[in-house]
Design a protein around this motif. Structure first.
Motif, PDB file in Angstrom:
ATOM      1  N   ALA A 334     -60.659  31.209  60.593  1.00 28.00           N
ATOM      2  CA  ALA A 334     -60.312  32.548  60.117  1.00 28.00           C
ATOM      3  C   ALA A 334     -59.509  32.457  58.820  1.00 28.00           C
ATOM      4  O   ALA A 334     -58.451  31.815  58.779  1.00 28.00           O
ATOM      5  CB  ALA A 334     -59.509  33.289  61.177  1.00 28.00           C
ATOM      6  N   THR A 335     -59.993  33.092  57.765  1.00 26.87           N
ATOM      7  CA  THR A 335     -59.257  33.171  56.499  1.00 26.87           C
ATOM      8  C   THR A 335     -58.273  34.331  56.584  1.00 26.87           C
ATOM      9  O   THR A 335     -58.656  35.446  56.951  1.00 26.87           O
ATOM     10  CB  THR A 335     -60.226  33.392  55.337  1.00 26.87           C
ATOM     11  N   PRO A 336     -56.997  34.083  56.270  1.00 25.65           N
ATOM     12  CA  PRO A 336     -55.998  35.153  56.406  1.00 25.65           C
ATOM     13  C   PRO A 336     -56.251  36.295  55.429  1.00 25.65           C
ATOM     14  O   PRO A 336     -56.700  36.084  54.297  1.00 25.65           O
ATOM     15  CB  PRO A 336     -54.683  34.443  56.119  1.00 25.65           C
ATOM     16  N   LEU A 347     -49.124  30.161  49.423  1.00 28.15           N
ATOM     17  CA  LEU A 347     -50.476  29.662  49.223  1.00 28.15           C
ATOM     18  C   LEU A 347     -50.684  29.206  47.780  1.00 28.15           C
ATOM     19  O   LEU A 347     -51.368  28.210  47.515  1.00 28.15           O
ATOM     20  CB  LEU A 347     -51.497  30.733  49.602  1.00 28.15           C
ATOM     21  N   GLU A 348     -50.110  29.959  46.834  1.00 30.34           N
ATOM     22  CA  GLU A 348     -50.220  29.551  45.429  1.00 30.34           C
ATOM     23  C   GLU A 348     -49.504  28.225  45.197  1.00 30.34           C
ATOM     24  O   GLU A 348     -49.995  27.361  44.457  1.00 30.34           O
ATOM     25  CB  GLU A 348     -49.638  30.638  44.523  1.00 30.34           C
ATOM     26  N   ARG A 349     -48.358  28.054  45.856  1.00 29.50           N
ATOM     27  CA  ARG A 349     -47.622  26.804  45.731  1.00 29.50           C
ATOM     28  C   ARG A 349     -48.434  25.651  46.351  1.00 29.50           C
ATOM     29  O   ARG A 349     -48.497  24.557  45.785  1.00 29.50           O
ATOM     30  CB  ARG A 349     -46.280  26.936  46.455  1.00 29.50           C
ATOM     31  N   LEU A 350     -49.099  25.927  47.487  1.00 32.08           N
ATOM     32  CA  LEU A 350     -49.944  24.914  48.125  1.00 32.08           C
ATOM     33  C   LEU A 350     -51.098  24.530  47.216  1.00 32.08           C
ATOM     34  O   LEU A 350     -51.414  23.346  47.053  1.00 32.08           O
ATOM     35  CB  LEU A 350     -50.468  25.437  49.461  1.00 32.08           C
ATOM     36  N   LEU A 353     -49.777  22.349  44.445  1.00 28.43           N
ATOM     37  CA  LEU A 353     -49.497  20.995  44.899  1.00 28.43           C
ATOM     38  C   LEU A 353     -50.780  20.189  45.121  1.00 28.43           C
ATOM     39  O   LEU A 353     -50.797  18.967  44.947  1.00 28.43           O
ATOM     40  CB  LEU A 353     -48.688  21.030  46.204  1.00 28.43           C
ATOM     41  N   ARG A 354     -51.862  20.874  45.483  1.00 24.41           N
ATOM     42  CA  ARG A 354     -53.133  20.183  45.726  1.00 24.41           C
ATOM     43  C   ARG A 354     -53.992  20.088  44.479  1.00 24.41           C
ATOM     44  O   ARG A 354     -55.106  19.582  44.509  1.00 24.41           O
ATOM     45  CB  ARG A 354     -53.930  20.911  46.823  1.00 24.41           C
ATOM     46  N   GLY A 355     -53.477  20.595  43.360  1.00 33.01           N
ATOM     47  CA  GLY A 355     -54.243  20.517  42.117  1.00 33.01           C
ATOM     48  C   GLY A 355     -55.401  21.469  42.104  1.00 33.01           C
ATOM     49  O   GLY A 355     -56.417  21.206  41.447  1.00 33.01           O
ATOM     50  N   GLU A 356     -55.299  22.574  42.834  1.00 30.15           N
ATOM     51  CA  GLU A 356     -56.363  23.576  42.882  1.00 30.15           C
ATOM     52  C   GLU A 356     -56.022  24.731  41.969  1.00 30.15           C
ATOM     53  O   GLU A 356     -54.858  24.993  41.664  1.00 30.15           O
ATOM     54  CB  GLU A 356     -56.544  24.095  44.317  1.00 30.15           C
ATOM     55  N   HIS A 360     -62.091  33.285  39.850  1.00 34.42           N
ATOM     56  CA  HIS A 360     -62.842  34.411  40.403  1.00 34.42           C
ATOM     57  C   HIS A 360     -62.698  34.459  41.934  1.00 34.42           C
ATOM     58  O   HIS A 360     -63.661  34.690  42.660  1.00 34.42           O
ATOM     59  CB  HIS A 360     -64.323  34.323  40.019  1.00 34.42           C
ATOM     60  N   GLY A 361     -61.502  34.196  42.389  1.00 32.83           N
ATOM     61  CA  GLY A 361     -61.243  34.287  43.827  1.00 32.83           C
ATOM     62  C   GLY A 361     -61.648  33.073  44.608  1.00 32.83           C
ATOM     63  O   GLY A 361     -61.453  33.021  45.803  1.00 32.83           O
ATOM     64  N   ALA A 362     -62.182  32.005  43.973  1.00 32.64           N
ATOM     65  CA  ALA A 362     -62.601  30.808  44.687  1.00 32.64           C
ATOM     66  C   ALA A 362     -61.715  29.647  44.289  1.00 32.64           C
ATOM     67  O   ALA A 362     -61.439  29.427  43.104  1.00 32.64           O
ATOM     68  CB  ALA A 362     -64.060  30.470  44.375  1.00 32.64           C
ATOM     69  N   ALA A 363     -61.207  28.916  45.265  1.00 30.79           N
ATOM     70  CA  ALA A 363     -60.327  27.780  44.987  1.00 30.79           C
ATOM     71  C   ALA A 363     -61.128  26.610  44.447  1.00 30.79           C
ATOM     72  O   ALA A 363     -62.150  26.244  45.015  1.00 30.79           O
ATOM     73  CB  ALA A 363     -59.607  27.374  46.260  1.00 30.79           C
TER      74      ALA A 363
END
Length: 379
Positions: A334-336, A347-350, A353-356, A360-363
């Motif tokens: 389930a996506t929150p 989530l932005e910080r995560l 940290l993961r270099g993502e 357009h809404g896609a990581a």
């Protein structure tokens, strides 16, 4: 002899349900207990005989084709099978008739005892009953042996008497014109209907049929592993035969109801669970309600949407071979939604940290190929 369809007031394309309704209606009207007149008793016998023929698929086919429930050719006044002179049969019928008449013996008296009809019934069961087997209570409207006469067709203390018309032979002879000339043909004795005996004192309970209709209760054992379309055969549990004849068989057609939680695929079961995104990423242990009770399911860290967890031996019992199939657990992640400001920041910080990065809404993860594409754009 009157037409069976006319006796029951039916058309020749009447369904079995229409035949049953017509018989019950007329039987109630002419039953000896309701109408003691001799005319009503005779009519009741004709009604019962007509129902016996038309309710039996094989006898009805024979009757519709030849006018005889036993499949014999008629001796009507038309050409029938193409013979002039009033013989309505085929060549084989003609020679059989001729030889039977010449020998003076023929087919002999028929037995009143005949095998009962097979019965068919449908039963709906749950998926759980199909997996583990169960017992079902069935209530059937069927023909059972008359308890008053025990199938003898006669009042207690009495019995059948030799027919005075055919002297117990069950057949009489008459002259028939054919291509071979006038011959002596045999036909069923009209006085005893071919049985060779008459019933001076027919049983009042069954009207000389040796059986009555009644409701029966049956405990049906359903084996584990059945599925929709499975047919269970119970020998000797069908309708009682007339004249004390053996019972037919009972065929039970099984239909398995759909389950809200589990889907069946052969001997396997499947279900779907939904886990939060964080639980799928970090790994978790869930408690799943199965048909065998509660069962723990452990998901490894990084579980992806569409992952299938297989629980061996928790599926459907294999019919006739033993063992069980598997339970396949389909995982949805389930996506929150409706994130708070603080949750968005986390989530932005995560992602940082993961270099993502979010495009357009896609990581997107800035791997080697992503960096090459970015460098090419800047040339």
């Amino acid at each position: 002899m009157s037409d069976h369809y006319e006796t029951l007031g039916l058309s020749r394309d009447a369904s079995q349900e229409e035949i049953r309704r017509a018989y019950r209606k007329l039987a109630r009207k002419h039953h000896p207990d309701v109408n003691p007149s001799e005319e009503a008793a005779d009519q009741f016998k004709r009604i019962s005989h007509a129902y016996e023929v038309l309710s039996d698929e094989e006898k009805r086919r024979n009757y519709d084709a030849t006018g005889d429930e036993n499949g014999g050719a008629g001796f009507g006044g038309g050409f029938g099978g193409g013979f002039p002179g009033g013989f309505g049969g085929t060549f084989s019928d003609l020679f059989e008739t001729f030889m039977g008449g010449a020998a003076g013996g023929g087919r002999g008296p028929a037995s009143r005892a005949r095998r009962g009809q097979d019965a068919r019934v449908a039963v709906r069961i749950s998926l759980r009953d199909a997996v583990f087997g169960s017992e079902q209570q069935l209530r059937l409207q069927t023909a059972v042996r008359c308890t008053r006469c025990e199938g003898s067709c006669c009042e207690p203390g009495t019995g059948p008497e030799t027919c005075s018309t055919c002297q117990g032979q069950g057949v009489v002879q008459r002259q028939v014109r054919s291509v071979l000339g006038t011959i002596m043909a045999q036909e069923a004795c009209p006085a005893c209907q071919g049985f060779g005996t008459t019933l001076p004192n027919p049983c009042h309970e069954c009207s000389g049929q040796g059986r009555v209709r009644d409701e029966q209760q049956l405990t049906l054992k359903i084996p584990a592993g059945v599925d929709t379309g499975t047919r269970i055969h119970l020998a000797g549990r069908g309708e009682a035969g007339p004249g004390g004849g053996p019972n037919g068989d009972l065929f039970v057609h099984v239909e398995v109801e759909e389950d809200e939680t589990f889907k069946r695929d052969g001997d396997d079961l499947s279900t779907t669970i939904t886990v939060p995104m964080a639980a799928a990423a970090l790994g978790t242990t869930l408690t799943l309600d199965t048909l065998d009770g509660k069962h723990s399911v452990t998901l490894e860290p990084g579980t992806q949407p569409g992952h299938v967890e297989v629980l061996s031996g928790l599926g459907v019992t294999r019919l006739r071979s033993g063992g069980r199939g598997d339970l396949r657990v389909n995982v949805l992640v389930a996506t929150p939604t409706d994130l708070t400001g603080e949750q968005k920041e986390l989530l932005e910080r995560l992602a940082e940290l993961r270099g993502e990065e979010v495009v357009h809404g896609a990581a997107q993860h800035k791997g080697m190929f992503a960096r090459i594409r970015e460098n090419l754009k800047n040339l």
